[in-house]
Motif scaffolding. Structure first.
Motif, PDB file in Angstrom:
ATOM      1  N   ALA A 140       0.799  -1.232   0.000  1.00 32.59           N
ATOM      2  CA  ALA A 140       0.000   0.000   0.000  1.00 32.59           C
ATOM      3  C   ALA A 140       0.832   1.284   0.000  1.00 32.59           C
ATOM      4  N   GLU A 141       1.976   1.273  -0.660  1.00 23.07           N
ATOM      5  CA  GLU A 141       2.802   2.483  -0.795  1.00 23.07           C
ATOM      6  C   GLU A 141       2.618   3.122  -2.163  1.00 23.07           C
ATOM      7  N   ILE A 142       2.517   2.304  -3.177  1.00 23.35           N
ATOM      8  CA  ILE A 142       2.405   2.768  -4.560  1.00 23.35           C
ATOM      9  C   ILE A 142       1.259   1.985  -5.194  1.00 23.35           C
ATOM     10  N   ARG A 143       0.446   2.678  -5.951  1.00 21.11           N
ATOM     11  CA  ARG A 143      -0.712   2.013  -6.553  1.00 21.11           C
ATOM     12  C   ARG A 143      -0.611   2.072  -8.077  1.00 21.11           C
ATOM     13  N   PRO A 144      -0.190   0.981  -8.727  1.00 19.54           N
ATOM     14  CA  PRO A 144      -0.150   0.982 -10.194  1.00 19.54           C
ATOM     15  C   PRO A 144      -1.544   1.243 -10.772  1.00 19.54           C
ATOM     16  N   ALA A 145      -1.569   1.983 -11.874  1.00 21.80           N
ATOM     17  CA  ALA A 145      -2.831   2.355 -12.498  1.00 21.80           C
ATOM     18  C   ALA A 145      -3.346   1.303 -13.467  1.00 21.80           C
ATOM     19  N   PHE A 146      -2.455   0.420 -13.928  1.00 24.34           N
ATOM     20  CA  PHE A 146      -2.826  -0.483 -15.018  1.00 24.34           C
ATOM     21  C   PHE A 146      -1.799  -1.601 -15.089  1.00 24.34           C
ATOM     22  N   GLN A 147      -2.245  -2.769 -15.560  1.00 24.52           N
ATOM     23  CA  GLN A 147      -1.325  -3.885 -15.840  1.00 24.52           C
ATOM     24  C   GLN A 147      -1.376  -4.209 -17.328  1.00 24.52           C
ATOM     25  N   LEU A 148      -0.214  -4.399 -17.926  1.00 23.93           N
ATOM     26  CA  LEU A 148      -0.106  -4.821 -19.320  1.00 23.93           C
ATOM     27  C   LEU A 148       0.656  -6.149 -19.321  1.00 23.93           C
ATOM     28  N   LEU A 149      -0.093  -7.245 -19.278  1.00 19.66           N
ATOM     29  CA  LEU A 149       0.517  -8.570 -19.179  1.00 19.66           C
ATOM     30  C   LEU A 149       0.417  -9.271 -20.530  1.00 19.66           C
ATOM     31  N   LEU A 150       1.561  -9.513 -21.168  1.00 20.74           N
ATOM     32  CA  LEU A 150       1.600 -10.200 -22.454  1.00 20.74           C
ATOM     33  C   LEU A 150       2.054 -11.638 -22.231  1.00 20.74           C
ATOM     34  N   TYR A 151       1.200 -12.579 -22.621  1.00 20.90           N
ATOM     35  CA  TYR A 151       1.428 -14.022 -22.417  1.00 20.90           C
ATOM     36  C   TYR A 151       2.207 -14.294 -21.126  1.00 20.90           C
ATOM     37  N   PRO A 152       1.625 -13.862 -19.985  1.00 21.19           N
ATOM     38  CA  PRO A 152       2.353 -13.959 -18.712  1.00 21.19           C
ATOM     39  C   PRO A 152       2.597 -15.406 -18.286  1.00 21.19           C
ATOM     40  N   MET A 153       3.750 -15.622 -17.724  1.00 22.42           N
ATOM     41  CA  MET A 153       4.137 -16.919 -17.176  1.00 22.42           C
ATOM     42  C   MET A 153       3.550 -16.999 -15.764  1.00 22.42           C
ATOM     43  N   LEU A 154       2.346 -17.569 -15.663  1.00 23.41           N
ATOM     44  CA  LEU A 154       1.623 -17.590 -14.400  1.00 23.41           C
ATOM     45  C   LEU A 154       1.371 -18.999 -13.860  1.00 23.41           C
ATOM     46  N   ASP A 155       1.246 -19.946 -14.750  1.00 18.85           N
ATOM     47  CA  ASP A 155       0.780 -21.280 -14.373  1.00 18.85           C
ATOM     48  C   ASP A 155       1.950 -22.226 -14.165  1.00 18.85           C
ATOM     49  N   ASN A 156       2.206 -22.588 -12.925  1.00 24.89           N
ATOM     50  CA  ASN A 156       3.326 -23.484 -12.639  1.00 24.89           C
ATOM     51  C   ASN A 156       2.902 -24.952 -12.577  1.00 24.89           C
ATOM     52  N   ARG A 157       1.647 -25.249 -12.905  1.00 27.77           N
ATOM     53  CA  ARG A 157       1.181 -26.631 -12.778  1.00 27.77           C
ATOM     54  C   ARG A 157       1.907 -27.603 -13.702  1.00 27.77           C
ATOM     55  N   THR A 158       2.474 -27.103 -14.791  1.00 29.67           N
ATOM     56  CA  THR A 158       3.190 -28.014 -15.688  1.00 29.67           C
ATOM     57  C   THR A 158       4.487 -28.521 -15.079  1.00 29.67           C
ATOM     58  N   THR A 159       4.918 -27.941 -13.987  1.00 30.23           N
ATOM     59  CA  THR A 159       6.158 -28.409 -13.359  1.00 30.23           C
ATOM     60  C   THR A 159       5.979 -29.742 -12.648  1.00 30.23           C
ATOM     61  N   THR A 160       4.766 -30.081 -12.299  1.00 27.01           N
ATOM     62  CA  THR A 160       4.535 -31.328 -11.564  1.00 27.01           C
ATOM     63  C   THR A 160       3.704 -32.348 -12.327  1.00 27.01           C
ATOM     64  N   LYS A 161       3.033 -31.932 -13.371  1.00 27.48           N
ATOM     65  CA  LYS A 161       2.187 -32.868 -14.133  1.00 27.48           C
ATOM     66  C   LYS A 161       3.052 -33.815 -14.963  1.00 27.48           C
ATOM     67  N   THR A 162       2.676 -35.050 -14.980  1.00 26.08           N
ATOM     68  CA  THR A 162       3.411 -36.045 -15.781  1.00 26.08           C
ATOM     69  C   THR A 162       2.602 -36.518 -16.974  1.00 26.08           C
ATOM     70  N   ASP A 163       1.344 -36.105 -17.096  1.00 21.96           N
ATOM     71  CA  ASP A 163       0.465 -36.590 -18.159  1.00 21.96           C
ATOM     72  C   ASP A 163       0.362 -35.632 -19.345  1.00 21.96           C
ATOM     73  N   LEU A 164       1.265 -34.676 -19.441  1.00 24.20           N
ATOM     74  CA  LEU A 164       1.211 -33.708 -20.536  1.00 24.20           C
ATOM     75  C   LEU A 164       1.828 -34.288 -21.802  1.00 24.20           C
ATOM     76  N   ASP A 165       1.175 -34.035 -22.932  1.00 26.12           N
ATOM     77  CA  ASP A 165       1.709 -34.454 -24.222  1.00 26.12           C
ATOM     78  C   ASP A 165       2.683 -33.382 -24.706  1.00 26.12           C
ATOM     79  N   THR A 166       3.966 -33.674 -24.642  1.00 29.56           N
ATOM     80  CA  THR A 166       4.977 -32.688 -25.035  1.00 29.56           C
ATOM     81  C   THR A 166       5.586 -32.992 -26.402  1.00 29.56           C
ATOM     82  N   LEU A 167       5.000 -33.908 -27.139  1.00 29.49           N
ATOM     83  CA  LEU A 167       5.556 -34.251 -28.447  1.00 29.49           C
ATOM     84  C   LEU A 167       5.541 -33.077 -29.413  1.00 29.49           C
ATOM     85  N   LYS A 168       4.563 -32.201 -29.304  1.00 25.08           N
ATOM     86  CA  LYS A 168       4.453 -31.069 -30.229  1.00 25.08           C
ATOM     87  C   LYS A 168       4.926 -29.758 -29.614  1.00 25.08           C
ATOM     88  N   VAL A 169       5.550 -29.813 -28.447  1.00 25.90           N
ATOM     89  CA  VAL A 169       6.057 -28.615 -27.793  1.00 25.90           C
ATOM     90  C   VAL A 169       7.428 -28.294 -28.367  1.00 25.90           C
TER      91      VAL A 169
END
Length: 180
Positions: A140-169
């Motif tokens: 609560a010291e500074i209040r940003p007026a806006f966020q500009l998030l471009l394809y943000p790296m937010l989801d860490n669930r792929t770090t633990t999942k083993t059932d992901l199909d990565t053949l096309k990655v």
């Protein structure tokens, strides 16, 4: 990889600015772009580069930041944050917060309207900017007026999942996400 700065050409100035870092951490560097001749307070954007949290530098986004400054008439400050794995979380977001605080403290000198400071970033930088919004809210010291998030790296669930199909990655696999 060594990134090279881009000449902003006419109409935009660029300056390297250093602000105090987080407690018990080094100073934080900002790559600051401003329209030439800016005399009145104008909006600003604190930009956080991408790179999977492990590489990158503000200079990689120079062309875009120059265009923002030139076309929108705003100040753009690109933060040079500490990278992992040498500096694990929350180092990067604390550096970004120090940069945001430094911009606010020097708003008058830099012709920045402190009530119109946006935060943004791409990929890992988008994730850091999202965390920065939460940190700024909590402190609560500074209040940003806006966020500009471009394809943000937010989801860490792929770090633990083993059932992901990565053949096309092609680039970002669960293994690379775990490393980041």
């Amino acid at each position: 990889m060594k990134w090279r700065a881009t000449d902003p050409g006419p109409g935009v100035t660029v300056q390297e600015v250093t602000v105090p870092g987080p407690k018990d951490a080094p100073s934080v560097s900002l790559h600051v772009f401003q329209p030439t001749g800016l005399k009145a307070a104008a909006p600003a954007l604190l930009w956080v580069h991408g790179g999977g949290l492990i590489f990158g530098a503000p200079e990689q986004d120079d062309r875009t930041n120059i265009a923002f400054a030139r076309e929108l008439g705003i100040t753009v400050a690109a933060v040079r944050y500490r990278l992992g794995p040498d500096h694990p979380a929350p180092a990067a977001v604390e550096d970004a917060y120090a940069a945001l605080r430094g911009l606010a403290e020097r708003a008058g000198d830099r012709h920045i309207d402190v009530d119109r400071v946006a935060i943004g970033g791409a990929s890992a930088g988008g994730g850091i900017a999202a965390a920065l919004a939460l940190l700024a809210h909590d402190r609560a010291e500074i209040r940003p007026a806006f966020q500009l998030l471009l394809y943000p790296m937010l989801d860490n669930r792929t770090t633990t999942k083993t059932d992901l199909d990565t053949l096309k990655v092609r680039l970002r696999t669960p293994k690379s996400n775990r490393y980041g």
